[in-house]
Motif scaffolding. Sequence first.
Motif: not given
Length: 56
Positions: A29, A50, A52-54
């Motif tokens: 994380a 996160p 990765e970006c959503p």
Amino acid sequence: MTGVLGKELTERFRQEKQIDFAFSWGEKARLRGNAFVQRGASALALRIIPFECPRR
């Protein structure tokens, strides 16, 4: 708190009574944090970021 912040940021926290920082927990994380003094006690707020970006 020195374990997370290191010596330099811990000293800034002691002087300023608050500090923003970020760190990684290996490949598990990424975290952003804010350490602050509230009502005479040290407190810590952490938020997981996160890898990765959503997508929309």
